[in-house]
Design a protein around this motif. Structure first.
Motif, short mmCIF file in Angstrom:
data_model
loop_
_atom_site.label_atom_id
_atom_site.label_comp_id
_atom_site.label_asym_id
_atom_site.label_seq_id
_atom_site.Cartn_x
_atom_site.Cartn_y
_atom_site.Cartn_z
N TYR A 5 0.78 -1.27 0.51
CA TYR A 5 0.06 0.57 -0.25
C TYR A 5 0.93 1.47 0.00
O TYR A 5 0.48 2.32 -0.52
N ASP A 6 2.27 0.84 0.33
CA ASP A 6 2.39 2.76 0.94
C ASP A 6 3.62 2.45 -0.23
O ASP A 6 4.71 3.66 0.68
N LYS A 7 3.62 2.01 -1.24
CA LYS A 7 4.27 1.83 -2.16
C LYS A 7 4.15 2.88 -3.51
O LYS A 7 3.48 3.11 -3.91
N PHE A 8 5.30 3.29 -4.00
CA PHE A 8 4.88 4.28 -5.37
C PHE A 8 6.10 3.20 -6.12
O PHE A 8 7.04 2.76 -5.58
N PHE A 9 5.48 2.15 -7.30
CA PHE A 9 6.40 1.25 -8.27
C PHE A 9 7.17 2.28 -9.14
O PHE A 9 6.26 2.75 -9.94
#
Length: 214
Positions: free
Chosen positions: A136-140
């Motif tokens: 959830y707390d990620k930028f891909f």
């Protein structure tokens, strides 16, 4: 997973937009912009900095500067993180890749050694598996360093997730300027064109700050 809060959906100004775009089969919006990379490229070459980590640091901090980029859809509601991490692809010797998660909450000089250590550890694990909560707390983040491009089509899951996807390609010269194609793909229920423009403006500022322009 980092700290987050739930937004009040009753007072959320984009509630109608959120409901509309959440119901679409392909709810994403994205663009590719050629970012002026001249000063940062000069710094990278002069100081022999790692290209990917230098760009990733600027991109991560720029994305974190836009609240809408830190928002995610969870159980039909919106959560907003205090800060998000990047999750980037790392090439492996067998021709596949794994993922590596990085935080940007530190000075650039500390980030470089930290990122290198984290990436080596990710290579040892060699996995693309992520639990739902951890994602959830990620930028891909990804890169296509072999080619310059004007557009990019990203793979997306079904059902749709709400993590921004940021990718850059090979820089190219236009006159005396170096330009870097940077693509962004976001969930339209959370992010509008104005927010994407805010990201690119923040990226320009992060590049300028790292180069000591201001």
């Amino acid at each position: 997973m980092g700290n987050y809060k739930y937004l009040n959906m009753e007072t959320y100004e984009r509630k109608a937009h959120f409901e509309y775009f959440s119901g679409l089969a392909y709810p994403y919006v994205g663009v590719t912009v050629h970012v002026d990379f001249t000063d940062l490229l000069r710094k990278i070459k002069k100081e022999k900095l790692p290209f990917f980590f230098t760009v990733c640091y600027c991109v991560s901090r720029a994305a974190n500067a836009v609240p809408e980029f830190r928002q995610r859809i969870r159980d039909g509601k919106i959560i907003e993180f205090d800060r998000c991490r990047t999750s980037h692809t790392v090439a492996l010797e067998n021709g596949t890749f794994c993922y590596c998660a990085l935080s940007d909450g530190m000075p650039f000089s500390e980030y470089l050694s930290y990122a290198a250590e984290r990436q080596e550890a990710a290579k040892m694990e060699g996995t693309i598996e992520e639990t739902e909560g951890d994602a959830y707390d990620k930028f891909f983040i990804s890169t296509v360093p072999w080619i310059s491009y004007t557009s990019l089509i990203q793979p997306t899951p079904v059902p749709a997730d709400s993590n921004p996807r940021i990718t850059w390609g090979k820089y190219f010269l236009q006159g005396e300027r170096a330009l870097l194609p940077v693509s962004v793909l976001c969930h339209h229920a959370l992010v509008d064109g104005r927010h994407i423009a805010d990201f690119y403006q923040s990226l320009d500022k992060e590049i300028a700050c790292l180069c000591g322009v201001f």
